[in-house]
Structures are given as C-alpha cells and as structure tokens.
Scaffold this active site. Structure first.
Site, PDB file in Angstrom:
ATOM      1  N   GLY A 262       0.854  -1.203   0.000  1.00 11.93           N
ATOM      2  CA  GLY A 262       0.000   0.000   0.000  1.00 11.93           C
ATOM      3  C   GLY A 262       0.878   1.236   0.000  1.00 11.93           C
ATOM      4  O   GLY A 262       0.554   2.267   0.588  1.00 11.93           O
TER       5      GLY A 262
ATOM      6  N   ARG B  25     -19.099  -6.885   6.540  1.00 12.45           N
ATOM      7  CA  ARG B  25     -17.807  -7.101   7.177  1.00 12.45           C
ATOM      8  C   ARG B  25     -17.225  -8.457   6.810  1.00 12.45           C
ATOM      9  O   ARG B  25     -16.030  -8.602   6.625  1.00 12.45           O
ATOM     10  CB  ARG B  25     -17.941  -6.975   8.697  1.00 12.45           C
ATOM     11  CG  ARG B  25     -16.606  -7.068   9.436  1.00 12.45           C
ATOM     12  CD  ARG B  25     -16.756  -6.518  10.831  1.00 12.45           C
ATOM     13  NE  ARG B  25     -15.617  -6.791  11.676  1.00 12.45           N
ATOM     14  CZ  ARG B  25     -14.584  -5.985  11.822  1.00 12.45           C
ATOM     15  NH1 ARG B  25     -14.512  -4.871  11.151  1.00 12.45           N
ATOM     16  NH2 ARG B  25     -13.602  -6.296  12.650  1.00 12.45           N
TER      17      ARG B  25
ATOM     18  N   ASN C 266      -9.838  -9.026   1.984  1.00  9.30           N
ATOM     19  CA  ASN C 266      -8.520  -8.662   2.499  1.00  9.30           C
ATOM     20  C   ASN C 266      -7.758  -9.889   2.983  1.00  9.30           C
ATOM     21  O   ASN C 266      -6.538  -9.972   2.850  1.00  9.30           O
ATOM     22  CB  ASN C 266      -8.635  -7.579   3.568  1.00  9.30           C
ATOM     23  CG  ASN C 266      -8.886  -6.223   2.919  1.00  9.30           C
ATOM     24  OD1 ASN C 266      -8.522  -6.018   1.761  1.00  9.30           O
ATOM     25  ND2 ASN C 266      -9.518  -5.319   3.623  1.00  9.30           N
TER      26      ASN C 266
ATOM     27  N   GLN D 199       0.336 -12.674   0.328  1.00  8.89           N
ATOM     28  CA  GLN D 199       1.548 -11.977   0.787  1.00  8.89           C
ATOM     29  C   GLN D 199       2.311 -12.811   1.814  1.00  8.89           C
ATOM     30  O   GLN D 199       3.536 -12.833   1.821  1.00  8.89           O
ATOM     31  CB  GLN D 199       1.169 -10.596   1.340  1.00  8.89           C
ATOM     32  CG  GLN D 199       0.637  -9.693   0.215  1.00  8.89           C
ATOM     33  CD  GLN D 199       0.325  -8.287   0.651  1.00  8.89           C
ATOM     34  OE1 GLN D 199       0.398  -7.952   1.830  1.00  8.89           O
ATOM     35  NE2 GLN D 199      -0.041  -7.444  -0.307  1.00  8.89           N
TER      36      GLN D 199
ATOM     37  N   ASP E 121      -4.318   3.309  18.722  1.00 12.24           N
ATOM     38  CA  ASP E 121      -5.346   3.298  19.778  1.00 12.24           C
ATOM     39  C   ASP E 121      -4.717   3.702  21.119  1.00 12.24           C
ATOM     40  O   ASP E 121      -5.312   4.458  21.883  1.00 12.24           O
ATOM     41  CB  ASP E 121      -5.975   1.900  19.871  1.00 12.24           C
ATOM     42  CG  ASP E 121      -6.484   1.438  18.511  1.00 12.24           C
ATOM     43  OD1 ASP E 121      -7.312   2.149  17.934  1.00 12.24           O
ATOM     44  OD2 ASP E 121      -6.026   0.401  18.016  1.00 12.24           O
TER      45      ASP E 121
ATOM     46  N   HIS F  41      -8.466  -4.379  17.089  1.00 12.72           N
ATOM     47  CA  HIS F  41      -8.494  -3.002  16.580  1.00 12.72           C
ATOM     48  C   HIS F  41      -9.856  -2.786  15.920  1.00 12.72           C
ATOM     49  O   HIS F  41     -10.012  -2.867  14.698  1.00 12.72           O
ATOM     50  CB  HIS F  41      -7.357  -2.761  15.581  1.00 12.72           C
ATOM     51  CG  HIS F  41      -7.425  -1.401  14.951  1.00 12.72           C
ATOM     52  ND1 HIS F  41      -7.203  -0.247  15.659  1.00 12.72           N
ATOM     53  CD2 HIS F  41      -7.734  -0.996  13.691  1.00 12.72           C
ATOM     54  CE1 HIS F  41      -7.366   0.801  14.866  1.00 12.72           C
ATOM     55  NE2 HIS F  41      -7.688   0.368  13.668  1.00 12.72           N
TER      56      HIS F  41
END
Ligand SMILES: NC(=O)C1=CN([C@@H]2O[C@H](COP(=O)(O)OP(=O)(O)OC[C@H]3O[C@@H](n4cnc5c(N)ncnc54)[C@H](OP(=O)(O)O)[C@@H]3O)[C@@H](O)[C@H]2O)C=CC1
Ligand SMILES: O=C([O-])CC(=O)C(=O)O
Length: 352
Positions: free
Chosen positions: A15, A102, A109, A116, A163, A191
């Site tokens: 990214g 979700r 993802n 990866q 956070d 998270h």
C-alpha cells in the site's frame, strides 16, 4: 556509508502509494525511526492500479536526498518485492465500500494476506518481522501467520499503537497534564470498536490514573467509547481515515521494539496469544501490554491487574475475534470450517 553505520535494513511496504505510506516512508528514510546510524532499503509493493503513483513516490524519496536511504525498489510481485526483507509493513488493503458486509471485507482482504504471507514465507529474511496495518488487522495478521509456517509466529504484529496514542491523549486532556506524563497504557484486544483502552493499569505522573481522574463514570462510559470511536470521528471531520497519526503510531510501534521499555511502562501491540498469561484464546492475534529490551523482540507483561469490568470487556473483544476467525477458516490451512456467525455488523474504528 560510515564505519559506525549498521548493516542496511530491508523494509518492505505494501500500500506504498496510499495515504499512510505517504507520511511513513519519509519518516523511515529520515532515520527518526530506526536511528541515524541505520541505513535502510525500501522495497515498495504496488499494483497495476498504483504503478504510476508508486513511481511518483519514489521520485519524491529521491528528491529528498536522505543519506540513510540506500535504495528504493518498486514492484507489483510480492515474491520479488519481499526478497530478504527484515521488516514487512503490510499497509495495503481494500477499504470497505458502501453495501459491503464485514464478512466480505474479511474475505477480500484475507485473500491478500494469504498471498503476501506465502511470498514472505518463501523469500523474506528468516527472522522477518511483520506489522499488519490493513484492516481488519488482527485477523489479517492471524491469516498471515498461518500461511507463513517457516517464519516465527511471534514476529507477526497488528497495529494497535494508534489506539494507545489516542487513549493517552484523552487521559492527558482530562487530567490537565501533558501527555508525556501518561504511561503504562495498554489498549487490549481487537483493533475495532470492541477494543479495550485500559485505565485500570494506566498511570499519570506515576500515580494510578483512577487516583488522578476520580471519575469512574467518565472512565467507563466516556473515555472508553471515545477512544474506540476516534477513527470514525476523524473521518467525519476530514472525509478520510487517519493517515498522519497512523504513520506516527507505526513509527512509535517500531521504535518501541528497538529502545528498551522503561521500567513500569509498556506498549500495546497485537501479537500471537500463544502462551499468554491472561487466558485469552491462544490462536488469536490479540493486543496486550508488552515490553522490549530493545533487540527488536518483545515479551508480554504478565502482571497487569484485571478486575471484573476489564475481564468482561476483554471477553467481548476476544469473542469478536473468535467470530472473525470463524469467518476466515477457509483461508487458514488446517482450520475447522466454522460457520461465519457475524450477524450484526461490527465496526472498524473508522466505520461508526
Ligand atoms: N490499524 C490501524 O490502526 C489503522 C489501519 N488503517 C488501515 O490501513 C489501510 C490503509 O489505509 P490508507 O493508507 O489510508 O489507505 P489508502 O486507500 O490510501 O491506501 C490503501 C492501499 O491499499 C492498496 N490495496 C490493496 N488491495 C486493494 C484493493 N483490493 N482495492 C483497493 N486498494 C487496495 C492500494 O494500493 P495498491 O493499488 O498499490 O495495492 C491502496 O493504495 C486500510 O485498510 C485502513 O483501514 C488505517 C488507519 C489505522
Ligand atoms: O477504519 C479505518 O480505516 C481507520 C482506522 O482503523 C482507525 O482510524 O483506527
């Protein structure tokens, strides 16, 4: 290269043409993260989508004349870009679009992280450390860990330092103290909006935070959701998710592993829960209080106080992560194919 410089560290970033990287890459190249005697090579992963933009990023890095930046390699094949990487900062991920559930995001993802992780397993340094930022980062990291069996499981992290920084800021504001006096703050769990900013173990100017902020209702009912929903509040103001402060928190996360943690302090990172002293399911990536002796590794601190309120909150976040794990069983080799039971749409911090 001077004689006092260390061996070049190879840092892969995905990214790399995105918002967060646009801040982070320049912090890494300046030496403020790994030290002024630590040359680095950047290995940037893009895609067909971002090919031109990535070349633009490289041009800006070149024009910045950083003495510590030994080289910049660009590519769209993770098998080439991750070669010999000492760190992989996995930032790229598809943002959730309108109407996307979700569990769809977990799947899309998750598939990126399977690919990866397999590439890292084949070509990265055998002690490569991974920090997952792309959301949903805890479960993406768990998928990555299970698809890289030859890399140490403990080397997988998911970012919860943003956070922690958000929690420290709110405690400092409420106490009327500068944020440097706020220490030992852990944000536990996922998270997501079930994250648990811990005011029970936090300290302000060396005292228990709850002895400085004598307002239990504020701590439980205002502080906690304010931190957990901070990402969404920022999106409403800015029209995009936190990028600069996320980059700062990635830098803080990395630095925490290379600078010894002061006695009585901690940092938050979501790591593999195997062997954890808090009874959290061992096959999760769960944020916990950690410390480091500065060698790049960490240990989970085992003496944080957990009262009934905190225990119930931790359980909520753990339950959410167990459900997320059930939804990605098809991406974890050898996992049981559980039913994806996310019925109510749980939130990333930026989605409320
Ligand atoms: N853990 C945390 O504390 C935080 C996490 N985040 C998360 O970090 C991630 C990156 O944020 P940010 O840099 O702002 O995002 P951007 O949208 O600016 O960049 C994300 C990058 O992801 C890549 N990408 C990979 N796969 C896809 C896909 N299928 N569709 C679209 N893009 C894809 C793109 O790069 P390319 O085309 O090169 O692949 C894109 O440049 C997000 O997942 C965000 O939710 C954000 C803030 C805090
Ligand atoms: O949801 C997002 O993309 C942003 C996010 O994680 C945060 O701000 O904490």
């Amino acid at each position: 290269m001077t004689s006092s410089w260390k061996k070049t560290m190879k840092i892969a970033v995905t990214g790399a043409a995105g918002q967060i990287s646009n801040h982070l890459l320049f912090m890494l190249a300046s030496g403020e993260v790994f030290g002024r005697n630590q040359p680095i090579s950047l290995q940037l992963l893009g895609s067909e989508r971002s090919r031109e933009a990535l070349e633009g990023v490289a041009m800006e890095l070149e024009d910045s004349l950083y003495p510590l930046l030994a080289s910049v390699k660009l590519g769209i094949d993770p098998h080439k870009v991750f070669e010999d990487a000492d760190w992989a900062l996995l930032i790229g991920a598809k943002p959730r679009g309108p109407g996307m559930e979700r569990k769809d995001l977990l799947d899309i993802n998750g598939q990126i992280f399977v690919e990866q992780a397999k590439a890292l397993n084949e070509v990265a340094s055998r002690d490569c450390k991974m920090l997952v930022v792309g959301n949903p980062c805890n479960t993406n990291a768990l998928i990555g860990l299970h698809n890289s069996p030859d890399l140490p499981a403990r080397n997988w992290h998911a970012l919860t330092r943003l956070d922690e920084n958000r929690a420290k800021c709110q405690l400092a504001l409420k106490a009327g103290k500068f944020y440097t006096s706020v220490t030992n703050v852990c944000v536990w769990g996922n998270h997501s909006t079930t994250q648990v900013p811990d005011f029970l173990n936090a300290k302000i100017a060396g005292k228990r935070a709850s002895n400085v902020i004598r307002d239990s209702q504020w701590l439980k009912e205002e502080f906690t959701p304010k931190v957990a929903n901070r990402g969404g509040a920022l999106i409403k103001k800015w029209g995009r998710s936190s990028a600069a402060s996320t980059a700062v928190s990635i830098a803080d996360h990395l630095r925490s592993l290379y600078v010894p943690t002061p006695a009585g302090d901690c940092f938050s990172t979501a790591v593999y829960a195997k062997g954890n002293p808090y009874g959290v399911d061992e096959d999760l990536i769960f944020s916990m209080p950690c410390r480091s002796n500065g060698d790049g590794d960490y240990e989970i601190i085992d003496d944080f106080v957990i009262d009934d309120w905190l225990a119930a909150k931790l359980k909520e976040s753990e339950d959410e992560l167990l459900k997320e794990r059930d939804c990605v069983g098809h991406l974890i080799p050898g996992a049981e194919r559980a039913v994806c039971a996310i019925v109510e749409d749980t939130m990333l911090p930026g989605e409320n």
